[in-house]
Enzyme design. Structure first.
Site, PDB file in Angstrom:
ATOM      1  N   GLU A  40     111.875 -10.441  16.926  1.00 50.29           N
ATOM      2  CA  GLU A  40     112.729  -9.686  16.014  1.00 50.29           C
ATOM      3  C   GLU A  40     114.010 -10.481  15.740  1.00 50.29           C
ATOM      4  O   GLU A  40     114.527 -11.174  16.614  1.00 50.29           O
ATOM      5  CB  GLU A  40     113.081  -8.349  16.674  1.00 50.29           C
ATOM      6  CG  GLU A  40     114.065  -7.496  15.895  1.00 50.29           C
ATOM      7  CD  GLU A  40     114.619  -6.335  16.725  1.00 50.29           C
ATOM      8  OE1 GLU A  40     115.125  -5.384  16.124  1.00 50.29           O
ATOM      9  OE2 GLU A  40     114.530  -6.388  17.982  1.00 50.29           O
ATOM     10  N   LYS A 115     112.958  -1.940   9.754  1.00 61.30           N
ATOM     11  CA  LYS A 115     113.043  -1.160  10.996  1.00 61.30           C
ATOM     12  C   LYS A 115     113.647   0.214  10.711  1.00 61.30           C
ATOM     13  O   LYS A 115     114.743   0.322  10.141  1.00 61.30           O
ATOM     14  CB  LYS A 115     113.890  -1.920  12.014  1.00 61.30           C
ATOM     15  CG  LYS A 115     113.955  -1.295  13.405  1.00 61.30           C
ATOM     16  CD  LYS A 115     114.791  -2.181  14.322  1.00 61.30           C
ATOM     17  CE  LYS A 115     114.874  -1.634  15.744  1.00 61.30           C
ATOM     18  NZ  LYS A 115     115.731  -2.511  16.593  1.00 61.30           N
ATOM     19  N   CYS A 152     110.789  -3.496  18.446  1.00 65.81           N
ATOM     20  CA  CYS A 152     111.708  -3.364  19.580  1.00 65.81           C
ATOM     21  C   CYS A 152     111.929  -1.915  20.023  1.00 65.81           C
ATOM     22  O   CYS A 152     111.034  -1.301  20.617  1.00 65.81           O
ATOM     23  CB  CYS A 152     113.029  -4.046  19.220  1.00 65.81           C
ATOM     24  SG  CYS A 152     114.068  -4.455  20.642  1.00 65.81           S
TER      25      CYS A 152
END
Length: 266
Positions: A40, A115, A152
């Protein structure tokens, strides 16, 4: 099918990071990989003390030089490439998107995912510099099976991986920059295995290392068996993926098929 997970340290220099990414993609290809997963936000390491405006200075559009170079490298090596970047948003002077790009073997952009669940936890506030995504995750079709992306902090939300499993995901690719700290490595390893076990999918997780990130990148099979673990240094971990293993585990453990949605009133 072979998957390579690259555990890398990112610097503040995008060009240095890009050259390293290309080097590791080539290494993975030489090892026979079909997919190469990078962490990421790998585009650049930006210390929070630099302030949110620094993110906008570094970010690029999807057709910018960073993603374009990754796409060319994917095409040259005929591999799928998944990587986390900062994507600019017109009109935004401070905040950007935390975007994961999924590039095909011919360099085409198969999916760009913003995200959605931001890391506003453990005394950190990702939303100060990142715009939350508005579009939910979707499945990517490949010749090997169906892929879902998570990023994540999103592994803490089992609803995301379950939704992808219900859409037919066989594999979850998870780029991460998992911040270190008390109990954090234990959470990382436990949650990754849980997402694999409860959804009977393969999980591939690439974490950044160095700076303030914990590493421990992993490849986990649908029964929760850890096939590879990267430890605490920059490296590539690689695993041969048995597609029949997914079918075999789901026959023994039909937990997704056995769901009774009438009891899940959320």
């Amino acid at each position: 099918m072979k998957v390579a997970v690259s555990q890398l340290k990112s610097s503040s220099d995008k060009q240095v990071n890009l050259l390293k990414a290309k080097e590791y993609i080539k290494k993975a290809k030489d090892l026979g990989a079909d997919f190469v997963l990078l962490p990421e936000m790998y585009m650049a390491f930006l210390h929070p003390k630099l302030g949110p405006s620094r993110y906008a200075e570094v970010a690029e559009p999807l057709d910018g030089p960073f993603v374009s170079a990754l796409a060319e490298c994917a095409k040259e090596n005929q591999v799928y490439v998944i990587c986390g970047i900062y994507e600019s948003e017109p009109g935004e002077s401070n905040r950007v998107y935390n975007t994961t790009v999924f590039l095909g073997r011919n360099g085409e952009l198969l999916q760009s995912y913003h995200k959605t669940h931001l890391y506003d936890a453990f005394n950190y506030k990702e939303s100060d510099s990142i715009i939350p995504g508005k579009v939910p995750q979707d499945i990517i079709e490949t010749e090997f099976g169906k892929v879902g992306l998570m990023v994540c902090y999103e592994i803490r939300f089992p609803e995301i991986s379950r939704r992808l499993a219900m859409k037919g995901a066989d594999f979850l690719f998870i780029p991460a920059a998992w911040v270190d700290g008390v109990m954090k490595e234990e959470h990382w390893k436990t949650l990754l295995r849980a997402r694999a076990i409860e959804n009977t999918v393969y999980v591939f997780a690439a974490d950044q290392i160095g700076n303030n990130f914990s590493g421990q990148s992993m490849i986990i099979d649908p029964m929760g068996v850890v096939k590879a673990n990267a430890g605490e240094e920059e490296t590539i971990i690689l695993s041969e993926i048995d597609l029949e293993r997914i079918k075999c585990v789901r026959e023994k453990l039909p937990s997704v098929a056995d769901r009774r949605v009438e009891f899940y009133d959320m």
